[in-house]
Design a protein around this motif. Sequence first.
Motif, short mmCIF file in Angstrom:
data_model
loop_
_atom_site.label_atom_id
_atom_site.label_comp_id
_atom_site.label_asym_id
_atom_site.label_seq_id
_atom_site.Cartn_x
_atom_site.Cartn_y
_atom_site.Cartn_z
N VAL A 219 51.16 36.41 33.63
CA VAL A 219 51.21 37.85 33.89
C VAL A 219 49.93 38.53 33.42
O VAL A 219 49.32 39.32 34.14
N CYS A 220 49.51 38.20 32.19
CA CYS A 220 48.31 38.80 31.63
C CYS A 220 47.07 38.41 32.44
O CYS A 220 46.21 39.25 32.72
N GLY A 221 47.00 37.14 32.84
CA GLY A 221 45.88 36.69 33.65
C GLY A 221 45.80 37.40 34.99
O GLY A 221 44.72 37.75 35.47
N TYR A 222 46.97 37.65 35.59
CA TYR A 222 47.01 38.36 36.88
C TYR A 222 46.45 39.77 36.74
O TYR A 222 45.62 40.21 37.54
N PHE A 223 46.91 40.48 35.72
CA PHE A 223 46.47 41.87 35.55
C PHE A 223 45.01 41.95 35.12
O PHE A 223 44.30 42.88 35.51
N ASP A 229 40.09 46.92 33.94
CA ASP A 229 39.87 48.04 33.02
C ASP A 229 41.16 48.54 32.39
O ASP A 229 41.23 48.78 31.17
N ALA A 230 42.21 48.71 33.20
CA ALA A 230 43.48 49.21 32.68
C ALA A 230 44.10 48.20 31.72
O ALA A 230 44.66 48.59 30.68
N THR A 231 44.00 46.91 32.03
CA THR A 231 44.58 45.88 31.17
C THR A 231 43.86 45.81 29.83
O THR A 231 44.49 45.74 28.77
N ILE A 232 42.53 45.84 29.87
CA ILE A 232 41.75 45.81 28.64
C ILE A 232 42.03 47.05 27.79
O ILE A 232 42.14 46.98 26.56
N SER A 233 42.16 48.19 28.45
CA SER A 233 42.46 49.44 27.73
C SER A 233 43.84 49.36 27.08
O SER A 233 44.02 49.82 25.94
N PHE A 234 44.80 48.78 27.79
CA PHE A 234 46.15 48.60 27.25
C PHE A 234 46.12 47.71 26.01
O PHE A 234 46.72 48.03 24.97
#
Length: 280
Positions: A219-223, A229-234
Amino acid sequence: MIRTIIGGIAIGIANIIPGVSGGTMMVILGVFNRVMDAISNLLKRDNPNRLADLLFLGELLLGAAIGLIGFAKVLGYLLSEFEVQTMYWFIGLIAFSIPVFLKAEVKGKGKVKGLPTLIGMAIIFALVYFNPGEASDVHVVYPDVSVWLCVKLVLIGAIGGASMLLPGVSGSMVLLILGEYYLFRAYLANVLLFQLNILIPLGFMGIGIILGIVISAKVCGYFLKHNHDATISFILGLIIASTLVLIPLDAAYDMNLILTSFISFAFGGVMVMGIEKIAG
């Protein structure tokens, strides 16, 4: 090989302590993306690096197992005798890892977004809010081994494993909220007794942890791939909030405690800078 195993030991130690994230330790060690890629690519049909991925993950898991089992009692002692200083050491590790994380993941690749960062912080604060608080594992009673217990431990292990991989999210804190942390730590601390009522439940929980880690990595790899940008910010929000919630606000501070806590905090920072320098 030795370096990877030592990194795994650090990750395992981090996962023992409620509030401390194994995923954040991966960021500090500079192996977060490598772990994500290795797990995500492991089950792909066309993966020329499958053997290298397996060896890397095997070395990391070996180190994590050593950290979990070998340091369960040691950390129990440190948290009992030097709780505040130990927590400030981890705060230093996490706080000084934030610039490292931004340098690796944001510079030249994108920018930090406010809303995902706030959502990540809110999740950590929510976990702390629902944290049941202190309890004692001195009188843990091992439940009888049954099919239901094994199924339950697989599910609990999957939830804990999925949370262990996310920076800022403490797998131990999630287990604490689920009411299973002290049983899990008691299993780990006494695994070398080689009793079946300890080994069998711990084995099924281990299966669940592996499943949770694989799902979380996918899941993390997909996002990360489709919305970097949104995933890293999260993830940044998770890390920032995890630094704040570890501060022991209820400690009885005096000059000696303040000084030793500052030294512990600085030591954590020195360790991060040393690891970054070694990583090159």
